[in-house]
Design a protein around this motif. Structure first.
Motif, PDB file in Angstrom:
ATOM      1  N   ALA A 158     -30.854  -7.002  41.736  1.00  0.00           N
ATOM      2  CA  ALA A 158     -31.042  -5.765  41.297  1.00  0.00           C
ATOM      3  C   ALA A 158     -30.592  -5.903  39.583  1.00  0.00           C
ATOM      4  O   ALA A 158     -31.598  -5.494  38.827  1.00  0.00           O
ATOM      5  N   VAL A 159     -29.513  -6.507  39.315  1.00  0.00           N
ATOM      6  CA  VAL A 159     -29.119  -6.338  37.896  1.00  0.00           C
ATOM      7  C   VAL A 159     -30.224  -7.608  37.144  1.00  0.00           C
ATOM      8  O   VAL A 159     -30.665  -7.368  35.743  1.00  0.00           O
ATOM      9  N   MET A 160     -30.511  -8.501  37.922  1.00  0.00           N
ATOM     10  CA  MET A 160     -31.565  -9.454  37.119  1.00  0.00           C
ATOM     11  C   MET A 160     -32.944  -8.959  36.918  1.00  0.00           C
ATOM     12  O   MET A 160     -33.806  -9.656  36.126  1.00  0.00           O
ATOM     13  N   GLU A 161     -33.236  -7.777  37.374  1.00  0.00           N
ATOM     14  CA  GLU A 161     -34.359  -7.108  37.298  1.00  0.00           C
ATOM     15  C   GLU A 161     -34.533  -6.701  35.713  1.00  0.00           C
ATOM     16  O   GLU A 161     -35.681  -6.400  35.214  1.00  0.00           O
ATOM     17  N   ARG A 162     -33.412  -6.490  35.015  1.00  0.00           N
ATOM     18  CA  ARG A 162     -33.334  -5.924  33.801  1.00  0.00           C
ATOM     19  C   ARG A 162     -33.472  -7.110  32.852  1.00  0.00           C
ATOM     20  O   ARG A 162     -32.801  -8.091  32.803  1.00  0.00           O
ATOM     21  N   GLU A 163     -34.441  -7.075  31.796  1.00  0.00           N
ATOM     22  CA  GLU A 163     -34.470  -8.101  30.753  1.00  0.00           C
ATOM     23  C   GLU A 163     -33.327  -8.531  30.097  1.00  0.00           C
ATOM     24  O   GLU A 163     -33.194  -9.642  29.725  1.00  0.00           O
ATOM     25  N   ALA A 164     -32.505  -7.523  29.686  1.00  0.00           N
ATOM     26  CA  ALA A 164     -31.427  -7.940  28.937  1.00  0.00           C
ATOM     27  C   ALA A 164     -30.525  -8.686  29.688  1.00  0.00           C
ATOM     28  O   ALA A 164     -29.762  -9.561  29.139  1.00  0.00           O
ATOM     29  N   VAL A 165     -30.127  -8.652  31.012  1.00  0.00           N
ATOM     30  CA  VAL A 165     -29.519  -9.445  31.795  1.00  0.00           C
ATOM     31  C   VAL A 165     -29.976 -10.666  31.930  1.00  0.00           C
ATOM     32  O   VAL A 165     -29.212 -11.690  31.928  1.00  0.00           O
ATOM     33  N   ARG A 166     -31.387 -10.806  32.025  1.00  0.00           N
ATOM     34  CA  ARG A 166     -32.010 -12.302  32.195  1.00  0.00           C
ATOM     35  C   ARG A 166     -31.768 -12.994  30.701  1.00  0.00           C
ATOM     36  O   ARG A 166     -31.487 -14.212  30.679  1.00  0.00           O
ATOM     37  N   ARG A 167     -31.810 -12.149  29.517  1.00  0.00           N
ATOM     38  CA  ARG A 167     -31.527 -12.684  28.289  1.00  0.00           C
ATOM     39  C   ARG A 167     -30.237 -13.215  28.401  1.00  0.00           C
ATOM     40  O   ARG A 167     -29.696 -14.411  27.743  1.00  0.00           O
ATOM     41  N   ARG A 209     -18.719 -19.128  43.140  1.00  0.00           N
ATOM     42  CA  ARG A 209     -19.314 -18.687  44.126  1.00  0.00           C
ATOM     43  C   ARG A 209     -20.230 -17.375  43.459  1.00  0.00           C
ATOM     44  O   ARG A 209     -21.300 -17.419  43.526  1.00  0.00           O
ATOM     45  N   PHE A 210     -19.323 -16.609  42.746  1.00  0.00           N
ATOM     46  CA  PHE A 210     -20.066 -15.510  42.019  1.00  0.00           C
ATOM     47  C   PHE A 210     -21.017 -16.035  41.008  1.00  0.00           C
ATOM     48  O   PHE A 210     -22.292 -15.443  40.855  1.00  0.00           O
ATOM     49  N   THR A 211     -20.746 -16.977  40.265  1.00  0.00           N
ATOM     50  CA  THR A 211     -21.668 -17.544  39.340  1.00  0.00           C
ATOM     51  C   THR A 211     -22.908 -18.242  39.705  1.00  0.00           C
ATOM     52  O   THR A 211     -23.854 -17.997  39.341  1.00  0.00           O
ATOM     53  N   ALA A 212     -22.774 -18.805  41.145  1.00  0.00           N
ATOM     54  CA  ALA A 212     -24.013 -19.361  41.580  1.00  0.00           C
ATOM     55  C   ALA A 212     -24.811 -18.372  42.233  1.00  0.00           C
ATOM     56  O   ALA A 212     -26.052 -18.592  41.858  1.00  0.00           O
ATOM     57  N   ILE A 213     -24.472 -17.351  42.837  1.00  0.00           N
ATOM     58  CA  ILE A 213     -25.159 -16.377  43.188  1.00  0.00           C
ATOM     59  C   ILE A 213     -25.870 -15.611  42.088  1.00  0.00           C
ATOM     60  O   ILE A 213     -27.110 -15.495  42.036  1.00  0.00           O
ATOM     61  N   MET A 214     -25.361 -15.441  41.061  1.00  0.00           N
ATOM     62  CA  MET A 214     -26.054 -14.945  39.728  1.00  0.00           C
ATOM     63  C   MET A 214     -27.014 -15.808  39.124  1.00  0.00           C
ATOM     64  O   MET A 214     -28.159 -15.403  38.919  1.00  0.00           O
ATOM     65  N   HIS A 215     -26.530 -17.055  39.248  1.00  0.00           N
ATOM     66  CA  HIS A 215     -27.456 -18.422  38.640  1.00  0.00           C
ATOM     67  C   HIS A 215     -28.639 -18.137  39.615  1.00  0.00           C
ATOM     68  O   HIS A 215     -29.923 -18.004  39.088  1.00  0.00           O
ATOM     69  N   ASP A 216     -28.643 -18.185  41.023  1.00  0.00           N
ATOM     70  CA  ASP A 216     -29.765 -17.927  41.702  1.00  0.00           C
ATOM     71  C   ASP A 216     -30.676 -16.962  41.864  1.00  0.00           C
ATOM     72  O   ASP A 216     -31.899 -16.950  41.806  1.00  0.00           O
ATOM     73  N   ALA A 217     -29.967 -15.604  41.440  1.00  0.00           N
ATOM     74  CA  ALA A 217     -31.103 -14.528  41.162  1.00  0.00           C
ATOM     75  C   ALA A 217     -31.600 -14.597  39.845  1.00  0.00           C
ATOM     76  O   ALA A 217     -32.746 -14.260  39.579  1.00  0.00           O
ATOM     77  N   TYR A 218     -30.909 -15.239  38.748  1.00  0.00           N
ATOM     78  CA  TYR A 218     -31.634 -15.435  37.575  1.00  0.00           C
ATOM     79  C   TYR A 218     -32.937 -16.357  37.534  1.00  0.00           C
ATOM     80  O   TYR A 218     -34.154 -16.179  37.217  1.00  0.00           O
ATOM     81  N   VAL A 219     -32.664 -17.688  38.703  1.00  0.00           N
ATOM     82  CA  VAL A 219     -33.648 -18.456  38.598  1.00  0.00           C
ATOM     83  C   VAL A 219     -35.021 -17.838  39.517  1.00  0.00           C
ATOM     84  O   VAL A 219     -35.947 -18.350  39.210  1.00  0.00           O
ATOM     85  N   ALA A 220     -34.316 -17.190  40.384  1.00  0.00           N
ATOM     86  CA  ALA A 220     -35.415 -16.571  41.432  1.00  0.00           C
ATOM     87  C   ALA A 220     -36.539 -15.676  40.463  1.00  0.00           C
ATOM     88  O   ALA A 220     -37.564 -15.060  41.109  1.00  0.00           O
ATOM     89  N   ARG A 221     -36.287 -15.145  39.421  1.00  0.00           N
ATOM     90  CA  ARG A 221     -36.954 -14.034  38.459  1.00  0.00           C
ATOM     91  C   ARG A 221     -37.246 -14.918  37.294  1.00  0.00           C
ATOM     92  O   ARG A 221     -36.713 -15.019  36.423  1.00  0.00           O
ATOM     93  N   PRO A 222     -38.540 -15.345  37.530  1.00  0.00           N
ATOM     94  CA  PRO A 222     -39.110 -16.323  36.502  1.00  0.00           C
ATOM     95  C   PRO A 222     -39.573 -15.217  35.205  1.00  0.00           C
ATOM     96  O   PRO A 222     -39.687 -14.234  35.288  1.00  0.00           O
ATOM     97  N   GLU A 223     -39.516 -16.026  34.035  1.00  0.00           N
ATOM     98  CA  GLU A 223     -39.817 -15.215  32.563  1.00  0.00           C
ATOM     99  C   GLU A 223     -41.144 -14.806  32.733  1.00  0.00           C
ATOM    100  O   GLU A 223     -41.932 -15.483  33.318  1.00  0.00           O
ATOM    101  N   PRO A 224     -41.474 -13.667  32.277  1.00  0.00           N
ATOM    102  CA  PRO A 224     -42.915 -13.224  32.122  1.00  0.00           C
ATOM    103  C   PRO A 224     -43.651 -14.069  31.273  1.00  0.00           C
ATOM    104  O   PRO A 224     -43.066 -14.481  30.236  1.00  0.00           O
TER     105      PRO A 224
END
Length: 148
Positions: free
Chosen positions: A98-107, A128-143
């Motif tokens: 959900a937080v990775m949906e935000r463009e600023a969070v991906r930046r 573990r937390f960082t890995a989960i956040m990284h997975d969410a980041y990678v799963a959301r490709p850059e537009p």
């Protein structure tokens, strides 16, 4: 085994369990206190961009840096929830997505993700937390950039 010996063993076990619980509670209390200090500092920097400029990477505009500091506050709060056991497993994955949906969070993830990974070294929960956040980041490709 005599009853008195069994009672002594039981009391020793209860005392050991209480000591472990006190130590765990103290660690959690320390994490909350440090997170509050961090939050206060970030709030001060976001309210005072002239001070934030001193900490901004050279190639980054202070306005963007202040936005990323705000994102950092959100991520630190989510990380604390994870550390305290309030957000784990699938629930954490849902919140990370959900937080990775935000463009600023991906930046933020693009710019500071590597640093967060280094910072988490040696800390099982942080890794573990960082890995989960990284997975969410990678799963959301850059537009794709808009082509005119």
């Amino acid at each position: 085994m005599k009853t008195s010996r069994a009672v002594l063993l039981l009391l020793a076990a209860i005392g050991a369990i209480q000591a472990v619980q006190r130590e765990r509670h103290q660690r959690q209390h320390n994490h909350v206190a440090v997170t509050q200090l961090h939050h206060n500092r970030l709030a001060h920097l976001t309210a005072n961009p002239d001070l934030a400029q001193q900490w901004a990477p050279e190639e980054m505009d202070v306005k963007e840096y202040v936005q990323l500091l705000d994102v950092n506050q959100q991520i630190v709060a989510l990380s604390l929830r994870h550390r305290l056991g309030l957000t784990r497993g699938n629930r954490l994955r849902i919140m990370a997505d959900a937080v990775m949906e935000r463009e600023a969070v991906r930046r933020y993830g693009k710019y500071f993700g590597g640093f967060r990974t280094q910072e988490a070294a040696g800390d099982r929960l942080a890794r573990r937390f960082t890995a989960i956040m990284h997975d969410a980041y990678v799963a959301r490709p850059e537009p794709d950039p808009v082509r005119v």
